[in-house]
Scaffold this motif. Sequence first.
Motif, PDB file in Angstrom:
ATOM      1  N   ALA A 131       0.820  -1.213   0.000  1.00  0.00           N
ATOM      2  CA  ALA A 131       0.000   0.000   0.000  1.00  0.00           C
ATOM      3  C   ALA A 131       0.855   1.264   0.000  1.00  0.00           C
TER       4      ALA A 131
ATOM      5  N   TYR B  30       0.804   4.008  -2.814  1.00  0.00           N
ATOM      6  CA  TYR B  30      -0.482   4.704  -2.911  1.00  0.00           C
ATOM      7  C   TYR B  30      -0.627   5.705  -1.768  1.00  0.00           C
TER       8      TYR B  30
ATOM      9  N   ARG C 100      -1.672  24.625  -3.292  1.00  0.00           N
ATOM     10  CA  ARG C 100      -2.753  24.671  -4.272  1.00  0.00           C
ATOM     11  C   ARG C 100      -2.181  24.610  -5.667  1.00  0.00           C
TER      12      ARG C 100
ATOM     13  N   PHE D 111     -16.486  12.715  -9.059  1.00  0.00           N
ATOM     14  CA  PHE D 111     -16.350  11.398  -9.663  1.00  0.00           C
ATOM     15  C   PHE D 111     -15.673  10.471  -8.666  1.00  0.00           C
TER      16      PHE D 111
ATOM     17  N   ILE E 112     -14.415   7.612  -8.379  1.00  0.00           N
ATOM     18  CA  ILE E 112     -13.948   6.471  -9.178  1.00  0.00           C
ATOM     19  C   ILE E 112     -13.440   5.349  -8.279  1.00  0.00           C
TER      20      ILE E 112
ATOM     21  N   LEU F 226      -9.522  16.475   1.274  1.00  0.00           N
ATOM     22  CA  LEU F 226      -8.449  16.926   0.394  1.00  0.00           C
ATOM     23  C   LEU F 226      -9.006  17.701  -0.786  1.00  0.00           C
TER      24      LEU F 226
ATOM     25  N   ALA G  19     -11.856  19.376  -0.784  1.00  0.00           N
ATOM     26  CA  ALA G  19     -12.418  20.639  -0.316  1.00  0.00           C
ATOM     27  C   ALA G  19     -11.336  21.637   0.093  1.00  0.00           C
ATOM     28  N   LYS G  20     -10.245  21.122   0.702  1.00  0.00           N
ATOM     29  CA  LYS G  20      -9.256  22.038   1.271  1.00  0.00           C
ATOM     30  C   LYS G  20      -8.112  22.378   0.312  1.00  0.00           C
ATOM     31  N   VAL G  21      -7.543  21.350  -0.362  1.00  0.00           N
ATOM     32  CA  VAL G  21      -6.414  21.661  -1.239  1.00  0.00           C
ATOM     33  C   VAL G  21      -6.720  21.422  -2.711  1.00  0.00           C
TER      34      VAL G  21
ATOM     35  N   VAL H 209     -10.517  11.973  -8.420  1.00  0.00           N
ATOM     36  CA  VAL H 209     -10.274  10.815  -9.284  1.00  0.00           C
ATOM     37  C   VAL H 209      -8.968  10.130  -8.875  1.00  0.00           C
ATOM     38  N   ILE H 210      -7.969  10.941  -8.531  1.00  0.00           N
ATOM     39  CA  ILE H 210      -6.702  10.341  -8.105  1.00  0.00           C
ATOM     40  C   ILE H 210      -6.778   9.848  -6.671  1.00  0.00           C
ATOM     41  N   THR H 211      -7.277  10.700  -5.757  1.00  0.00           N
ATOM     42  CA  THR H 211      -7.230  10.314  -4.342  1.00  0.00           C
ATOM     43  C   THR H 211      -8.138   9.121  -4.025  1.00  0.00           C
TER      44      THR H 211
ATOM     45  N   MET I  84      -9.021   6.831  -6.056  1.00  0.00           N
ATOM     46  CA  MET I  84      -8.397   5.661  -6.689  1.00  0.00           C
ATOM     47  C   MET I  84      -7.272   5.129  -5.800  1.00  0.00           C
ATOM     48  N   MET I  85      -6.454   6.028  -5.265  1.00  0.00           N
ATOM     49  CA  MET I  85      -5.372   5.609  -4.372  1.00  0.00           C
ATOM     50  C   MET I  85      -5.949   4.932  -3.131  1.00  0.00           C
ATOM     51  N   PHE I  86      -7.020   5.528  -2.578  1.00  0.00           N
ATOM     52  CA  PHE I  86      -7.654   4.926  -1.403  1.00  0.00           C
ATOM     53  C   PHE I  86      -8.293   3.585  -1.729  1.00  0.00           C
TER      54      PHE I  86
ATOM     55  N   TRP J 109      -6.944   1.377  -3.702  1.00  0.00           N
ATOM     56  CA  TRP J 109      -5.843   0.397  -3.597  1.00  0.00           C
ATOM     57  C   TRP J 109      -5.429   0.200  -2.148  1.00  0.00           C
ATOM     58  N   ILE J 110      -5.371   1.302  -1.383  1.00  0.00           N
ATOM     59  CA  ILE J 110      -5.004   1.169   0.032  1.00  0.00           C
ATOM     60  C   ILE J 110      -6.048   0.302   0.738  1.00  0.00           C
TER      61      ILE J 110
ATOM     62  N   ILE K 145     -19.851   2.642 -11.881  1.00  0.00           N
ATOM     63  CA  ILE K 145     -19.657   3.812 -12.743  1.00  0.00           C
ATOM     64  C   ILE K 145     -20.572   3.700 -13.958  1.00  0.00           C
TER      65      ILE K 145
END
Lengths: 318, 385
Positions: free
Chosen positions: A288, A291, A304, B99, B101, B151, B153-155, B160-162, B164-166, B168-169, B306
């Motif tokens: 993991a 990721y 940002r 999205f 994903i 993430l 909302a704040k940054v 779609v990336i985060t 997706m990473m979660f 896999w985690i 999806i």
Amino acid sequence: MWLSFFTPDLFASAIRMATPLALAAIGGTICERSGVVNIALEGMMLVGAFFGVVVTLATNNVLLGVGAAIVAGVLLSAIHAFASVTLRMDQVVSGTALNILALGLTGFLMEVIYGHPGATNGIQHIIGPVFNFPTGGTGVLATIWTWIDQIVFSYTPIVYLAIIIAIVAQWAMFHTRWGLRLRALGEHPRAADTVGIRVQAGRYSAVLISGALAGLAGANLTLEQVGVYSDNMTSGRGFIALAANIFGRWTPAGSYLASLLFGFAEALEIRMQSFQSVIHVPVQFFLALPYVLVVIVLAGFMGRAVGPAAVGKPYEKE
Amino acid sequence: MSETHEASVVRENLWMKALRTAGVPLLSVVLAMIIGSIIIKASGMDPLLAWGALLKGAFGSPDKWAAGNFREFGDTIGRATPLAFAGLALAFGFRANLFNIGANGQLLLGSITAAWLGLVLAGLPGVLSIPMILIGSALAGAAWAFIPAILKAKVGAHEVITTMMFSWIGLYLTSWIIAAPLKDAAGNSQTPMLAQSVWLPTFDKILPGLFRTPVNAHLGFVIAVVLAVVVWWVLKRTTLGYGVRAVGFNQWAAQNGGISIAKTTVYALCISGALAGLAGASEVLGTNHRMFDEVSAGSGFGFTGIAVALLAKSHPVAVVFSALLFGALSAGAGMMQLTANVSDRIIMIVQALIIFFVGAETVITWFIKRRQKRALEEKGATDVA
């Protein structure tokens, strides 16, 4: 113990692991700079990896395999270009469809061609390193030479090619007319159009280039690293590449360096697995790791991040 | 003169709207199946035999129905159940222009929570334990969407990336839980079998008169249908739903209207995660009665969700029908492989094509908008004249 952990091969492995990420990330950079989001990098890598193996097995010529991988990536990206530039489709939806299509098509053809699911047959010889210098011996000089040989001279052709592509793309993007025009497409297509730049043609070429690079990334995975295509073997690398592109602030050189970071995480993961008896941490935690690193990087280092102003927006000529 | 023109514009729009609502999705499915047939044919197999087998595998045959045997229907509904939850999850996100994903990760967290709570609460009667487990799984799914939501909302990190990473985690986290703390006594990569008290009853237990043989369809489907109506109501009639739709429609206008984009984004993605978590719970409590180690995070119900949501054009009630279609495709795939020797991966190809064609509908919408604009301009011109 730490001496056997931080060997030169760990760093060499990081550069090897970074290569497919970097190629796809640079593709993503070029694509997004032109104003088109490409989340289908994952699928383009998959078809590249798959058709690279298929053609290599069929022709026994690994060069043709690499060519086929690039063509496969380009063909898939052509659909994306048609959808997002000509049809003005939602680019994320098109990308998602293509990712699923790639996964389905490779799995389907695998069964048709090789008669079994899960993986293709293996190719006989993967592409070897470009250089083969003798190493060994004892003493400080020999150790230094081993480090240099491992970190500089131990790689396969596409690994070097990726570094060259990163440098050339960086130069081209910021020091040539092509680069200026490309960036104009993504920042202000209307203005670009006004001064006579052909927006649609420019975006088409950018998407096709990203497909070629992602296909090449796939070739690196199968033809240089593992020698066989297994189902869904990119395991999210296309998305990590997108993160590398963002972390690299939409520049080819930045994309390469960010990929190095994620590649190092992958190398670390593999190295830690072999130290499992000493570290006593379940293998899933190492798996993991890359990721988690992506999320941390996106959360913390990024601040940002501001991408090209017109990215994701179809352009409609008045 | 201008009135008749207006009337014709309105009439045309109604017709176009009807076509857009139902016609394009149906057309997309047909087109996707045609291209799928070409691929099957090109691979040297028989498409008609394949689709015939698929239909039989998904719906059974009249002689079986007459005997009260609805096993195939039950399979279709059983497969459609997690897809309906996952489709609702994606649809809710889409409404807020998010999205999700990586819904599959939230789904896995929902599954593992159900597999754990199911063991812990085995002593309680089902009427008590099952709602508690469902709530627990929904919370787990929401929690897994929370960090990507914050993430975003704040940054501004793209979901779609985060997610997706979660995803896999989540895959590796649940894989570890299944391999270590929740390991089955037999040592397989699965959690222990749950007590019958926490199983969601199957249709043959609920309506033994109609279903005279065991079926895989379970109460989870009914819950999904009820939830679809609830989600529709939330979107249509509540302040939260209004905010979600406003943010999804036009962020800046919503913000000017006093709606917090950040807050709405977090709520919407977490609710989406909760719905995905329920998909996992329904699969554990209703179908498998335990959790298996997933092989890959690149497929799974979360990803099919999806396609389900896109085909339904993010309408919660339409999601149920869309889920039934994909459920049928999935349930019939086994029979198709057996009879016509066609890989079940063709279903994935058809799914991708459906997403593509439904997405290409924007082209039609664009034409309609252009025609409307032109009609309005013409009308404006005649009014001025």
